[in-house]
Design a protein around this motif. Structure first.
Motif, PDB file in Angstrom:
ATOM      1  N   SER A 109       7.930  -2.731  10.037  1.00  0.00           N
ATOM      2  CA  SER A 109       6.909  -3.392   9.831  1.00  0.00           C
ATOM      3  C   SER A 109       6.648  -4.714   9.035  1.00  0.00           C
ATOM      4  CB  SER A 109       5.655  -2.583   9.494  1.00  0.00           C
ATOM      5  OG  SER A 109       5.771  -1.949   8.250  1.00  0.00           O
ATOM      6  N   VAL A 110       6.044  -5.840   9.419  1.00  0.00           N
ATOM      7  CA  VAL A 110       5.737  -6.932   8.239  1.00  0.00           C
ATOM      8  C   VAL A 110       4.223  -7.202   8.169  1.00  0.00           C
ATOM      9  CG1 VAL A 110       8.147  -7.784   8.875  1.00  0.00           C
ATOM     10  CG2 VAL A 110       6.237  -8.388  10.225  1.00  0.00           C
ATOM     11  N   VAL A 111       4.123  -7.675   6.859  1.00  0.00           N
ATOM     12  CA  VAL A 111       2.551  -8.027   6.882  1.00  0.00           C
ATOM     13  C   VAL A 111       2.687  -9.572   6.488  1.00  0.00           C
ATOM     14  CG1 VAL A 111       1.879  -6.059   5.781  1.00  0.00           C
ATOM     15  CG2 VAL A 111       2.737  -7.668   4.233  1.00  0.00           C
ATOM     16  N   HIS A 112       1.838 -10.293   6.680  1.00  0.00           N
ATOM     17  CA  HIS A 112       1.647 -11.770   6.486  1.00  0.00           C
ATOM     18  C   HIS A 112       2.188 -12.122   5.193  1.00  0.00           C
ATOM     19  CE1 HIS A 112       0.438 -15.736   6.293  1.00  0.00           C
ATOM     20  NE2 HIS A 112       0.313 -16.008   7.693  1.00  0.00           N
ATOM     21  N   SER A 113       2.900 -13.155   4.969  1.00  0.00           N
ATOM     22  CA  SER A 113       3.604 -13.704   3.849  1.00  0.00           C
ATOM     23  C   SER A 113       2.592 -14.112   2.802  1.00  0.00           C
ATOM     24  CB  SER A 113       4.613 -14.984   4.025  1.00  0.00           C
ATOM     25  OG  SER A 113       3.961 -15.960   4.388  1.00  0.00           O
ATOM     26  N   ASP A 114       1.300 -14.191   3.152  1.00  0.00           N
ATOM     27  CA  ASP A 114       0.432 -14.562   2.081  1.00  0.00           C
ATOM     28  C   ASP A 114      -0.424 -13.375   1.574  1.00  0.00           C
ATOM     29  OD1 ASP A 114       1.008 -17.385   2.288  1.00  0.00           O
ATOM     30  OD2 ASP A 114      -0.649 -17.805   3.238  1.00  0.00           O
ATOM     31  N   TYR A 115      -0.110 -12.526   2.358  1.00  0.00           N
ATOM     32  CA  TYR A 115      -0.803 -11.026   1.819  1.00  0.00           C
ATOM     33  C   TYR A 115      -0.450 -10.422   0.909  1.00  0.00           C
ATOM     34  CZ  TYR A 115      -3.995  -6.992   2.309  1.00  0.00           C
ATOM     35  OH  TYR A 115      -4.671  -5.969   2.164  1.00  0.00           O
ATOM     36  N   ILE A 116      -1.152 -10.002  -0.280  1.00  0.00           N
ATOM     37  CA  ILE A 116      -0.741  -9.143  -1.669  1.00  0.00           C
ATOM     38  C   ILE A 116      -1.840  -8.087  -1.674  1.00  0.00           C
ATOM     39  CG2 ILE A 116      -0.279  -8.928  -3.962  1.00  0.00           C
ATOM     40  CD1 ILE A 116       0.857 -12.200  -3.868  1.00  0.00           C
ATOM     41  N   TYR A 117      -1.539  -6.832  -1.539  1.00  0.00           N
ATOM     42  CA  TYR A 117      -2.504  -5.906  -1.523  1.00  0.00           C
ATOM     43  C   TYR A 117      -3.163  -5.706  -3.005  1.00  0.00           C
ATOM     44  CZ  TYR A 117      -4.974  -1.399  -0.775  1.00  0.00           C
ATOM     45  OH  TYR A 117      -5.752  -0.437  -0.740  1.00  0.00           O
ATOM     46  N   LYS A 118      -4.433  -5.970  -3.263  1.00  0.00           N
ATOM     47  CA  LYS A 118      -5.007  -5.613  -4.380  1.00  0.00           C
ATOM     48  C   LYS A 118      -6.207  -4.900  -4.194  1.00  0.00           C
ATOM     49  CE  LYS A 118      -3.609 -10.107  -6.373  1.00  0.00           C
ATOM     50  NZ  LYS A 118      -3.731 -11.528  -6.919  1.00  0.00           N
ATOM     51  N   GLY A 119      -6.168  -3.877  -3.231  1.00  0.00           N
ATOM     52  CA  GLY A 119      -7.336  -3.148  -3.102  1.00  0.00           C
ATOM     53  C   GLY A 119      -8.138  -3.498  -1.992  1.00  0.00           C
ATOM     54  N   GLU A 124      -9.929 -12.553  -1.326  1.00  0.00           N
ATOM     55  CA  GLU A 124      -9.307 -13.749  -1.356  1.00  0.00           C
ATOM     56  C   GLU A 124      -7.854 -13.377  -0.350  1.00  0.00           C
ATOM     57  OE1 GLU A 124      -9.751 -16.575  -2.615  1.00  0.00           O
ATOM     58  OE2 GLU A 124     -11.468 -15.686  -3.585  1.00  0.00           O
ATOM     59  N   ARG A 125      -7.732 -12.149   0.013  1.00  0.00           N
ATOM     60  CA  ARG A 125      -6.935 -11.960   1.007  1.00  0.00           C
ATOM     61  C   ARG A 125      -7.100 -11.505   2.558  1.00  0.00           C
ATOM     62  NH1 ARG A 125      -2.194 -14.252  -1.434  1.00  0.00           N
ATOM     63  NH2 ARG A 125      -2.530 -13.824  -3.613  1.00  0.00           N
ATOM     64  N   VAL A 126      -8.624 -11.753   2.715  1.00  0.00           N
ATOM     65  CA  VAL A 126      -9.087 -11.608   4.167  1.00  0.00           C
ATOM     66  C   VAL A 126      -8.310 -12.355   5.103  1.00  0.00           C
ATOM     67  CG1 VAL A 126     -10.990 -11.495   5.650  1.00  0.00           C
ATOM     68  CG2 VAL A 126     -11.158 -10.443   3.519  1.00  0.00           C
ATOM     69  N   GLY A 127      -8.051 -13.527   4.814  1.00  0.00           N
ATOM     70  CA  GLY A 127      -7.596 -14.493   5.751  1.00  0.00           C
ATOM     71  C   GLY A 127      -5.994 -14.483   5.995  1.00  0.00           C
ATOM     72  N   SER A 128      -5.368 -13.351   5.529  1.00  0.00           N
ATOM     73  CA  SER A 128      -4.010 -13.095   5.649  1.00  0.00           C
ATOM     74  C   SER A 128      -3.715 -11.471   5.730  1.00  0.00           C
ATOM     75  CB  SER A 128      -2.963 -13.657   4.801  1.00  0.00           C
ATOM     76  OG  SER A 128      -3.449 -13.065   3.389  1.00  0.00           O
ATOM     77  N   ASP A 129      -4.978 -10.891   6.199  1.00  0.00           N
ATOM     78  CA  ASP A 129      -4.961  -9.541   6.446  1.00  0.00           C
ATOM     79  C   ASP A 129      -4.508  -9.237   7.858  1.00  0.00           C
ATOM     80  OD1 ASP A 129      -5.212  -6.729   6.087  1.00  0.00           O
ATOM     81  OD2 ASP A 129      -7.408  -6.822   6.093  1.00  0.00           O
ATOM     82  N   ILE A 130      -3.364  -9.444   8.021  1.00  0.00           N
ATOM     83  CA  ILE A 130      -2.695  -9.028   9.568  1.00  0.00           C
ATOM     84  C   ILE A 130      -1.221  -8.622   9.455  1.00  0.00           C
ATOM     85  CG2 ILE A 130      -1.967 -11.593   9.899  1.00  0.00           C
ATOM     86  CD1 ILE A 130      -3.221 -11.117  12.898  1.00  0.00           C
ATOM     87  N   ALA A 131      -0.783  -7.722  10.314  1.00  0.00           N
ATOM     88  CA  ALA A 131       0.361  -7.322  10.476  1.00  0.00           C
ATOM     89  C   ALA A 131       1.054  -6.974  11.659  1.00  0.00           C
ATOM     90  CB  ALA A 131       0.489  -5.863   9.493  1.00  0.00           C
ATOM     91  N   LEU A 132       2.411  -6.837  11.783  1.00  0.00           N
ATOM     92  CA  LEU A 132       2.948  -6.559  13.100  1.00  0.00           C
ATOM     93  C   LEU A 132       3.893  -5.432  12.929  1.00  0.00           C
ATOM     94  CD1 LEU A 132       3.033  -7.766  15.818  1.00  0.00           C
ATOM     95  CD2 LEU A 132       5.202  -9.082  15.056  1.00  0.00           C
ATOM     96  N   ILE A 133       3.910  -4.592  13.737  1.00  0.00           N
ATOM     97  CA  ILE A 133       4.716  -3.296  13.606  1.00  0.00           C
ATOM     98  C   ILE A 133       5.687  -3.335  15.029  1.00  0.00           C
ATOM     99  CG2 ILE A 133       4.595  -0.819  14.010  1.00  0.00           C
ATOM    100  CD1 ILE A 133       1.999  -0.975  12.544  1.00  0.00           C
ATOM    101  N   GLN A 134       6.984  -3.157  14.752  1.00  0.00           N
ATOM    102  CA  GLN A 134       7.775  -2.950  15.780  1.00  0.00           C
ATOM    103  C   GLN A 134       8.165  -1.390  16.137  1.00  0.00           C
ATOM    104  OE1 GLN A 134      12.002  -4.229  15.262  1.00  0.00           O
ATOM    105  NE2 GLN A 134      12.408  -4.258  17.571  1.00  0.00           N
TER     106      GLN A 134
END
Length: 277
Positions: A109-119, A124-134
């Protein structure tokens, strides 16, 4: 940080309270309807429940035989902030009444490169809150069809959303009519009805009788005392995620990376992921 010309907001206890131009679209959203029969679910079996270890679940959508789109925050443990081990994630395509049309584990799985989980309340991370799972194996069942992606939407655009959530985790529900209320770069404010567990759910634009994913659910919120959802646009971000997967194992065709994203409207959502008590 410069505020968006489209939206500005004041932080509220349970979400956000915001003002938009007076031309805001009137909401005539339909109610959620549970999809309880095979006939109800047959065109939506590419939408499934993502079981996340022992911590909870989200919603995910098949976009190719072995790729599932979801929200990035789904892949993090809400208490520790650590990434959930891929081995502990399972995709249940078309999950309904205790059975799935297909069961698959996760290869990576990968998360968007701008996304850093802070809770889950990190606006500020809503715009990059997207991920892809293989998935560990492709799903090639004729009744489980992947959905097309990448459609943009305008203010007032009619949408549909299919999701699992708290108190409706055993079958998907559909909201056949909701709308884009406002836009920020990469983020849509919609009237779509979501709850904990609906994170990662696909938001569709229906054109020429075909459902195309234009965004995924990131958070639920309040806007002038009404319930709304914040969704992340798929356009450009999917290319970034595919590029990250290619760099991970060389399997995928290289795509043009997306531009870096930021969310400038000051919205303060509550996370939409459901964590079991």
């Amino acid at each position: 940080m410069r505020r968006s010309a489209i939206l500005f907001a004041a932080i509220a206890t349970l979400g956000f309270s915001a003002m938009v131009p007076h031309a805001a679209v009137a909401d005539d959203a339909s109610k959620l309807q549970e999809l309880t029969t095979l006939d109800d679910t047959k065109i939506w079996q590419g939408v499934g429940r993502l079981n996340l270890g022992k911590t909870g679940f989200c919603t995910g959508t098949l976009i190719s035989p072995d790729l599932v789109l979801t929200a990035a925050h789904c892949l993090f443990d809400a208490k520790s902030g650590a990434r959930i081990d891929d081995a502990g994630i399972e995709f249940l395509a078309g999950w309904r009444a205790g059975r799935a049309a297909a069961y698959r584990g996760v290869r990576q799985s990968v998360v968007h490169s701008d996304y850093i989980y802070k809770g889950r309340d990190d606006v500020e991370r809503v715009g990059s809150d997207i991920a892809l799972i293989q998935l560990d194996q492709p799903i090639r069942h004729p009744s489980i069809k992947p959905f097309e992606t990448g459609h943009k939407a305008r203010r007032g655009q009619q949408l549909q959303v299919v999701s699992y959530a708290k108190d409706r985790s055993t079958a998907p529900s559909i909201q056949e009519t909701c709308h884009v209320l406002a836009k920020d770069p990469g983020v849509y404010v919609t009237s779509c009805d979501v709850d904990f567990g609906a994170s990662g759910a696909p938001v569709f634009v229906i054109e020429d009788g075909k459902a195309r994913i234009m965004s995924v659910v990131s958070a639920k919120a309040e806007w002038n005392t009404r319930k709304v959802s914040l969704t992340v646009g798929v356009e450009h971000r999917l290319s970034e995620l595919l590029d990250q997967m290619e760099r991970s194992d060389g399997v995928f065709t290289r795509a043009t990376p997306a531009n870096r994203l930021s969310f400038k409207s000051g919205l303060q959502p509550s996370g939409a992921r459901f964590v079991k008590p």
